[in-house]
Design a protein around this motif. Structure first.
Motif, PDB file in Angstrom:
ATOM      1  N   GLY A 127      20.164 -11.416   6.422  1.00 31.38           N
ATOM      2  CA  GLY A 127      20.699 -10.045   6.469  1.00 31.38           C
ATOM      3  C   GLY A 127      19.659  -8.973   6.211  1.00 31.38           C
ATOM      4  N   ASP A 128      18.529  -9.339   5.624  1.00 27.53           N
ATOM      5  CA  ASP A 128      17.491  -8.332   5.354  1.00 27.53           C
ATOM      6  C   ASP A 128      17.005  -7.727   6.673  1.00 27.53           C
ATOM      7  N   THR A 129      16.949  -6.414   6.718  1.00 27.89           N
ATOM      8  CA  THR A 129      16.634  -5.702   7.956  1.00 27.89           C
ATOM      9  C   THR A 129      15.512  -4.701   7.709  1.00 27.89           C
ATOM     10  N   TYR A 130      14.553  -4.706   8.589  1.00 26.74           N
ATOM     11  CA  TYR A 130      13.376  -3.840   8.432  1.00 26.74           C
ATOM     12  C   TYR A 130      13.224  -2.913   9.637  1.00 26.74           C
ATOM     13  N   MET A 131      12.749  -1.695   9.365  1.00 30.09           N
ATOM     14  CA  MET A 131      12.365  -0.769  10.424  1.00 30.09           C
ATOM     15  C   MET A 131      10.844  -0.697  10.424  1.00 30.09           C
ATOM     16  N   MET A 132      10.259  -0.747  11.603  1.00 34.52           N
ATOM     17  CA  MET A 132       8.791  -0.731  11.661  1.00 34.52           C
ATOM     18  C   MET A 132       8.264   0.315  12.629  1.00 34.52           C
ATOM     19  N   ASP A 133       7.062   0.774  12.307  1.00 37.12           N
ATOM     20  CA  ASP A 133       6.264   1.571  13.239  1.00 37.12           C
ATOM     21  C   ASP A 133       4.859   0.979  13.114  1.00 37.12           C
ATOM     22  N   ASN A 134       4.708  -0.251  13.625  1.00 35.38           N
ATOM     23  CA  ASN A 134       3.506  -1.043  13.384  1.00 35.38           C
ATOM     24  C   ASN A 134       2.398  -0.745  14.391  1.00 35.38           C
ATOM     25  N   ALA A 135       1.166  -0.727  13.875  1.00 32.80           N
ATOM     26  CA  ALA A 135       0.011  -0.497  14.753  1.00 32.80           C
ATOM     27  C   ALA A 135      -0.248  -1.710  15.632  1.00 32.80           C
ATOM     28  N   LEU A 136      -0.660  -1.437  16.865  1.00 32.65           N
ATOM     29  CA  LEU A 136      -1.130  -2.479  17.783  1.00 32.65           C
ATOM     30  C   LEU A 136      -2.593  -2.192  18.065  1.00 32.65           C
ATOM     31  N   THR A 137      -3.449  -3.184  17.856  1.00 32.94           N
ATOM     32  CA  THR A 137      -4.885  -2.974  18.044  1.00 32.94           C
ATOM     33  C   THR A 137      -5.471  -4.014  18.988  1.00 32.94           C
ATOM     34  N   GLU A 138      -6.692  -3.681  19.438  1.00 27.96           N
ATOM     35  CA  GLU A 138      -7.370  -4.521  20.422  1.00 27.96           C
ATOM     36  C   GLU A 138      -7.816  -5.860  19.844  1.00 27.96           C
ATOM     37  N   SER A 139      -8.303  -5.835  18.588  1.00 25.84           N
ATOM     38  CA  SER A 139      -8.696  -7.097  17.958  1.00 25.84           C
ATOM     39  C   SER A 139      -7.996  -7.226  16.608  1.00 25.84           C
ATOM     40  N   GLN A 140      -8.268  -8.336  15.934  1.00 19.03           N
ATOM     41  CA  GLN A 140      -7.555  -8.624  14.696  1.00 19.03           C
ATOM     42  C   GLN A 140      -7.853  -7.611  13.585  1.00 19.03           C
ATOM     43  N   ASN A 141      -9.044  -7.057  13.620  1.00 16.30           N
ATOM     44  CA  ASN A 141      -9.433  -6.050  12.632  1.00 16.30           C
ATOM     45  C   ASN A 141      -8.555  -4.792  12.800  1.00 16.30           C
ATOM     46  N   GLY A 142      -7.885  -4.434  11.718  1.00 18.33           N
ATOM     47  CA  GLY A 142      -6.988  -3.276  11.755  1.00 18.33           C
ATOM     48  C   GLY A 142      -7.682  -1.972  12.085  1.00 18.33           C
ATOM     49  N   GLY A 189       0.800  -1.220   0.000  1.00 18.15           N
ATOM     50  CA  GLY A 189       0.000   0.000   0.000  1.00 18.15           C
ATOM     51  C   GLY A 189       0.832   1.269   0.000  1.00 18.15           C
ATOM     52  N   LYS A 190       0.105   2.391   0.106  1.00 19.25           N
ATOM     53  CA  LYS A 190       0.745   3.708  -0.002  1.00 19.25           C
ATOM     54  C   LYS A 190       1.525   4.068   1.246  1.00 19.25           C
ATOM     55  N   SER A 191       1.109   3.497   2.381  1.00 18.39           N
ATOM     56  CA  SER A 191       1.734   3.891   3.637  1.00 18.39           C
ATOM     57  C   SER A 191       2.145   2.664   4.460  1.00 18.39           C
ATOM     58  N   PRO A 192       3.171   1.943   3.951  1.00 13.07           N
ATOM     59  CA  PRO A 192       3.613   0.760   4.696  1.00 13.07           C
ATOM     60  C   PRO A 192       4.168   1.162   6.055  1.00 13.07           C
TER      61      PRO A 192
END
Ligand SMILES: *[C@@H]1O[C@H](CO)[C@@H](O)[C@H](O)[C@H]1NC(C)=O
Ligand SMILES: *[C@@H]1O[C@H](CO)[C@@H](O)[C@H](O)[C@H]1NC(C)=O
Length: 187
Positions: A76-91, A58-61
């Motif tokens: 060796g592949d390295t990722y930086m994340m700012d991942n959402a945490l939610t109450e249920s599985q639905n984003g 998507g536009k805003s990974p």
């Protein structure tokens, strides 16, 4: 006469040193402090349950590759994340915080990640508090256990463990939703 003076001085010196040594060994400053802390602070265990959204498409990974080789090996592949945490599985469900940090493919022969992540919470009594996870995450395993190595705010002095279980994975994009059960000991 001189030797009497010398031995008197030596004896006086010895007593001064000995009494200050006694004072030092008898000083219960640190013991009293830790006793006081033990009495005032009760250790608690808090269970946290949330869903982690690792979004590459998507536009805003929220997870982006920042290093790695161009060959087909993931090692060796390295990722930086700012991942959402939610109450249920639905984003779109209630946000409870963010997972900010990095993961890297740290094994040559399997997709096992090194996780270096701060989970910052934004809800209720834990708003503004965070826990730090440093651990091994073999992503193909059903349940992965990672150590909590510290925390801040309400989670100051935290230790414990996080159990991660992937509930949804898109092979094409790499997007994933991971359920977390966290057991954190703190004061
Ligand atoms: C997720 O929640 C939104 C808003 O509450 C809803 O419109 C959507 O249908 C839900 N999606 C799923 C897969 O349940
Ligand atoms: C969490 O704390 C921030 C900063 O103090 C505040 O702006 C926000 O409204 C709080 N959120 C909740 C859900 O309490």
């Amino acid at each position: 006469m001189a030797s009497l003076l010398t031995s008197t001085l030596a004896l006086t010196y010895f007593f001064i040193m000995y009494s200050s040594f006694l004072r030092r060994t008898n000083g219960v400053f640190s013991e009293e402090l830790s006793e006081a802390i033990t009495l005032k602070r009760m250790e608690k265990t808090t269970r946290l349950h949330f869903f982690f959204h690792d979004i590459h498409s998507g536009k805003s990974p929220t997870a982006i590759k920042i290093a790695g080789t161009s060959d087909s090996s993931l090692f060796g592949d390295t990722y930086m994340m700012d991942n959402a945490l939610t109450e249920s599985q639905n984003g779109s469900s209630k946000s409870v915080g963010k997972a900010q940090g990095m993961y890297a493919f740290a094994a040559k022969n399997e997709p096992a990640l090194l996780m270096v992540v701060n989970y910052e919470f934004t809800r209720g009594e834990f708003n503004g508090s965070s826990i730090s996870v440093l651990g091994r995450n073999p992503v193909m395993d059903d349940v992965r256990e990672m150590p909590i190595v510290g925390g801040s705010g309400r989670f100051r002095y935290a230790n414990g463990y996080a159990l991660a279980h992937t509930v949804w994975f898109d092979l094409k994009t790499g997007d994933a939703i991971v359920e977390y059960n966290v057991y954190v000991k703190h004061y």
